[in-house]
Design an enzyme around this catalytic site. Structure first.
Site, short mmCIF file in Angstrom:
data_model
loop_
_atom_site.label_atom_id
_atom_site.label_comp_id
_atom_site.label_asym_id
_atom_site.label_seq_id
_atom_site.Cartn_x
_atom_site.Cartn_y
_atom_site.Cartn_z
N HIS A 30 -0.56 -4.99 19.38
CA HIS A 30 -0.12 -4.63 18.03
C HIS A 30 0.57 -3.26 18.10
O HIS A 30 0.11 -2.36 18.81
CB HIS A 30 -1.30 -4.57 17.07
CG HIS A 30 -0.90 -4.42 15.63
ND1 HIS A 30 -0.59 -3.20 15.08
CD2 HIS A 30 -0.71 -5.34 14.65
CE1 HIS A 30 -0.25 -3.38 13.82
NE2 HIS A 30 -0.32 -4.66 13.53
N GLU B 264 0.61 -0.72 16.23
CA GLU B 264 -0.25 0.43 15.92
C GLU B 264 -1.13 0.79 17.11
O GLU B 264 -1.34 1.97 17.42
CB GLU B 264 -1.11 0.14 14.69
CG GLU B 264 -1.96 1.33 14.28
CD GLU B 264 -2.88 1.04 13.12
OE1 GLU B 264 -3.98 1.62 13.10
OE2 GLU B 264 -2.51 0.22 12.24
N HIS C 44 3.96 1.74 11.56
CA HIS C 44 2.85 1.46 12.48
C HIS C 44 2.58 2.61 13.45
O HIS C 44 1.52 2.63 14.09
CB HIS C 44 3.17 0.19 13.28
CG HIS C 44 3.62 -0.95 12.42
ND1 HIS C 44 4.95 -1.26 12.24
CD2 HIS C 44 2.92 -1.83 11.68
CE1 HIS C 44 5.05 -2.29 11.43
NE2 HIS C 44 3.84 -2.65 11.07
N ASN D 235 -3.15 -7.00 8.83
CA ASN D 235 -3.99 -6.95 7.62
C ASN D 235 -3.91 -8.26 6.85
O ASN D 235 -4.88 -8.68 6.23
CB ASN D 235 -3.63 -5.74 6.76
CG ASN D 235 -2.34 -5.91 5.99
OD1 ASN D 235 -2.31 -6.48 4.91
ND2 ASN D 235 -1.25 -5.40 6.55
N SER E 294 2.00 -5.37 3.32
CA SER E 294 3.45 -5.25 3.51
C SER E 294 4.23 -6.34 2.79
O SER E 294 5.43 -6.50 3.02
CB SER E 294 3.78 -5.28 5.02
OG SER E 294 3.19 -6.39 5.65
N SER F 237 1.47 -9.78 10.75
CA SER F 237 0.83 -8.72 9.95
C SER F 237 -0.67 -8.78 10.14
O SER F 237 -1.33 -9.73 9.70
CB SER F 237 1.19 -8.89 8.47
OG SER F 237 0.35 -8.10 7.65
N THR G 190 -6.15 0.62 11.88
CA THR G 190 -6.40 0.78 10.43
C THR G 190 -6.45 -0.53 9.67
O THR G 190 -6.85 -0.55 8.50
CB THR G 190 -5.31 1.67 9.79
OG1 THR G 190 -4.04 1.01 9.90
CG2 THR G 190 -5.25 3.04 10.44
N CYS H 40 0.86 -1.18 0.00
CA CYS H 40 0.00 0.00 0.00
C CYS H 40 0.90 1.24 0.00
O CYS H 40 2.11 1.15 0.14
CB CYS H 40 -0.91 0.00 1.22
SG CYS H 40 0.02 0.09 2.79
#
Length: 329
Positions: free
Chosen positions: A140, A142, A90, A241, A284, A239, A181, A26
């Site tokens: 996490h 983030e 992150h 996502n 990623s 990861s 996110t 991304c």
């Protein structure tokens, strides 16, 4: 012959491979990786990076080979260094740049702008006296970074629908929520629905916090997962996502949905009798690893490859200010 063994080339079984698009990197990941590479080009090695710049071992090892040194905490960096110190995509707690400043490090923040948006939202809500509910996964990076924008206790973390049903705020009429996110769209929608039903006055983000790339990759998976025998998600186990993509495939009825980092991790016994396969990649994961997976299947099957498009992505984030060409002006 075991499914793990390669069949003779003249008797390869047919396999239809559907490539999900969009997939892979991304804009935030591209920016973060480019930041490390640009810093190495401008200042030479070493360049210190706090935490994995993105959650992908292949990417991290590639940057290490170029001179990047990855650390988990700033105290691991030699005092007095003039080398750049980069914060990962992150995001980090507010205390981290403050610590870097006190140590007089040349800090460069590669936090994804969409994560920074969540940080700002949480800060604004706090300034307006609202209790902030963060929907995300404990531990996490983030989530740690977002919760670390505010004083301890100012943010309440809700991970599941069950927790949303039992969450007790300090003031039910003075709440706001933000989200990590990289969450599952469906899981998050369920949690938000529960919270809104219980606390109608809760303030929502002005714009969805789950990032465009997470949304787009999950929608692409949903489009194909129910029509294939198996799905491979290329990505790292840490990861978020990427894990959500695997879960999305399972939710859509895909019987075999696995997350792998490299072709060497594929359990071929699970893929012995499939006739169709979908492949995607977390935000990623570089495209070269997708190609590696497809090549591995091509050694065992007579493959035909089709790309299934959902939306076209054209998002671009500029490099951190210190690394732009006009930085010295």
């Amino acid at each position: 012959m075991s499914a793990a063994e390669k069949p003779p080339s003249d008797v390869l079984p047919p396999l239809r491979v559907l490539l999900c698009a969009p997939r892979g990197f991304c804009a935030g990941v591209v920016r973060a990786i480019d930041a490390v590479e640009k810093a190495l080009a401008l200042y030479g090695p070493p360049v210190y990076v706090r935490h994995e710049i993105v959650h992908n071992k292949y990417v991290v090892e590639g940057l290490k080979a170029k001179g990047a040194i990855f650390v988990e905490e700033l105290h691991e960096i030699p005092s007095g260094t003039s080398a750049p110190v980069i914060f990962s995509a992150h995001g980090v707690a507010k205390s981290v740049p403050e610590d870097a400043a006190s140590r007089r490090f040349f800090a460069i923040d590669a936090t994804c702008p969409l994560v920074t948006k969540v940080h700002r939202e949480a800060t604004v809500h706090h300034k307006r006296g609202r209790e902030v509910v963060l929907i995300g996964h404990a531990g996490h990076p983030e989530v740690i970074g977002t919760m670390g924008q505010l004083p301890e206790g100012a943010v309440s973390l809700v991970e599941t629908a069950e927790q949303a049903r039992h969450f007790t705020p300090r003031d039910r009429d003075n709440l706001a929520y933000t989200t990590q996110t990289t969450l599952s769209l469906d899981d998050t929608a369920e949690i938000v629905a529960i919270l809104k039903e219980r606390f109608p006055a809760m303030v929502a983000p002005h714009k969805e916090d789950i990032c465009y790339a997470t949304t787009n990759r999950q929608e692409a998976v949903k489009k194909v997962a129910g029509s294939v025998d198996a799905m491979i998600v290329v990505g790292a186990p840490n990861s978020s996502n990427s894990q959500r993509l695997r879960e999305a495939a399972e939710r859509e009825g895909c019987a075999i949905a696995v997350l792998v980092q490299r072709a060497s991790e594929i359990d071929w016994d699970r893929f012995g009798n499939i006739a169709s396969l979908a492949v995607t990649a977390g935000a990623s994961a570089p495209e070269i690893l997708v190609e590696e997976i497809i090549d591995a299947f091509a050694e065992r099957y007579a493959i035909t490859v089709e790309t299934v498009h959902t939306v076209q992505e054209d998002v671009f984030f500029p490099l951190p200010r210190q690394l732009r060409p006009d930085a010295a002006e």
